[in-house]
Write an enzyme that holds these catalytic residues in place. Structure first.
Site, PDB file in Angstrom:
ATOM      1  CG  ASP A   1      -2.151  -0.886   1.007  1.00 52.77           C
ATOM      2  OD1 ASP A   1      -2.422  -1.267  -0.148  1.00 52.77           O
ATOM      3  OD2 ASP A   1      -2.826  -1.203   2.001  1.00 52.77           O
ATOM      4  N   GLY A   2       2.018   1.227   0.645  1.00 50.56           N
ATOM      5  CA  GLY A   2       2.882   2.400   0.665  1.00 50.56           C
ATOM      6  C   GLY A   2       3.329   2.800  -0.733  1.00 50.56           C
TER       7      GLY A   2
ATOM      8  CG  ASN B   1      -4.068   5.611   3.448  1.00 56.48           C
ATOM      9  OD1 ASN B   1      -4.954   5.257   2.681  1.00 56.48           O
ATOM     10  ND2 ASN B   1      -3.276   4.759   4.061  1.00 56.48           N
TER      11      ASN B   1
ATOM     12  NE  ARG C   1      -2.973  23.979  25.423  1.00 51.52           N
ATOM     13  CZ  ARG C   1      -2.003  24.692  24.861  1.00 51.52           C
ATOM     14  NH1 ARG C   1      -0.801  24.132  24.665  1.00 51.52           N
ATOM     15  NH2 ARG C   1      -2.196  25.933  24.498  1.00 51.52           N
TER      16      ARG C   1
END
EC number: 2.7.1.23
Length: 274
Positions: free
Chosen positions: A60-61, A127, A152
């Protein structure tokens, strides 16, 4: 044999392809088998910007990186699992021999990207966008120009439906099934105490929602200031006193549709359970 662009123009009836492969051992071993299969029906070219099909052989990368890089109208992008995770892939080592015969039967669709604008720069992610810092930092969040909350913490994660199984899942976000048109926002390590709290839940928003994140603090060590990560790649660092605008947009290229419920559930089971 790879054909040059001018040679392809002489054979306009032939559809063309360009193959991108990762350097992973599995991907390298599949590469000659993929080319042998594709050459039965398509002509290989040496320039991805003129190809009719872009095949991405890897995990997938590799797919995400190149899908963003080569996104353009008229291109069909198909993933082949030559890596580990394969949520964006259609074929793998068990059915490579079926690619050529199935090209015309595949259903294609555009995918939802996330568009992020900061100053005069525009970036896209398939993504997610991850806005994070090494220490708790303040953000004012607006949804369609309505104030949502003052947050925060160490960051915010905004993901697509297809990206919901990535970092979003690791951050306890919801997995969105393919037919859901939405974007999701998850808080990362909110700072909580008696005088300050947040909603502390992922929120799933309609696909046409616009998110505005205002960073008003202008004092911090550069390395501790928020940064923006797009699909795992750092695109901006040292943020202070700035505004980030986020919305969804459609890809220009077409991708193989993954709306079949059974196959998606099986993919979830194989990846996360079995």
């Amino acid at each position: 044999m790879i054909m040059k662009v001018h040679q392809v123009q002489e054979k306009k009836m032939n559809k063309t392809y360009y193959l991108i492969s990762s350097l992973a051992p599995k991907s390298e071993s599949l590469k000659p088998l993929i080319k042998k299969e594709l050459n039965k029906k398509l002509v290989e070219v040496d320039d991805p910007t003129v190809a009719d099909y872009l095949f991405i052989n890897g995990g997938d990368g590799t797919f995400i990186k190149n899908a963003i890089k080569y996104d353009r109208a008229g291109l069909k992008i198909i993933g082949i699992n030559g890596g580990s995770l394969g949520f964006y892939t259609t074929f793998n080592e068990t059915n490579i021999d079926q690619i050529a015969n199935n090209l015309d039967q595949l259903k294609y669709t555009q995918l939802d990207f996330i568009r992020l604008q900061i100053d005069d720069q525009i970036h896209h992610a398939l993504n997610e966008f991850n806005i994070n810092s090494t220490t708790a930092y303040g953000y004012d969040i607006f949804i369609d120009n309505e104030f949502y909350q003052k947050f925060r913490g160490t960051g915010l994660l905004i993901s697509t439906t297809t990206g919901s199984t990535g970092i979003n899942k690791s951050a306890n976000g919801a997995i969105l099934f393919p037919r859901i048109k939405a974007i999701q926002m998850v808080e990362l390590y909110p700072l909580l105490h008696s005088s300050f709290t947040t909603i502390q839940s992922p929120i799933i928003l309609p696909i046409d929602t616009k998110i505005r994140i205002e960073i008003k603090e202008n004092y911090c060590d550069h390395d501790a200031c928020p940064r923006i990560v797009a699909d795992g790649a750092v695109i901006r660092q040292g943020l202070s006193s700035t505004t980030i605008e986020i919305s969804a947009t459609r890809s220009q290229a077409d991708y193989v549709a993954t709306t079949d419920l059974r196959s998606y559930i099986q993919r979830l089971q194989k990846t996360f359970i079995y």
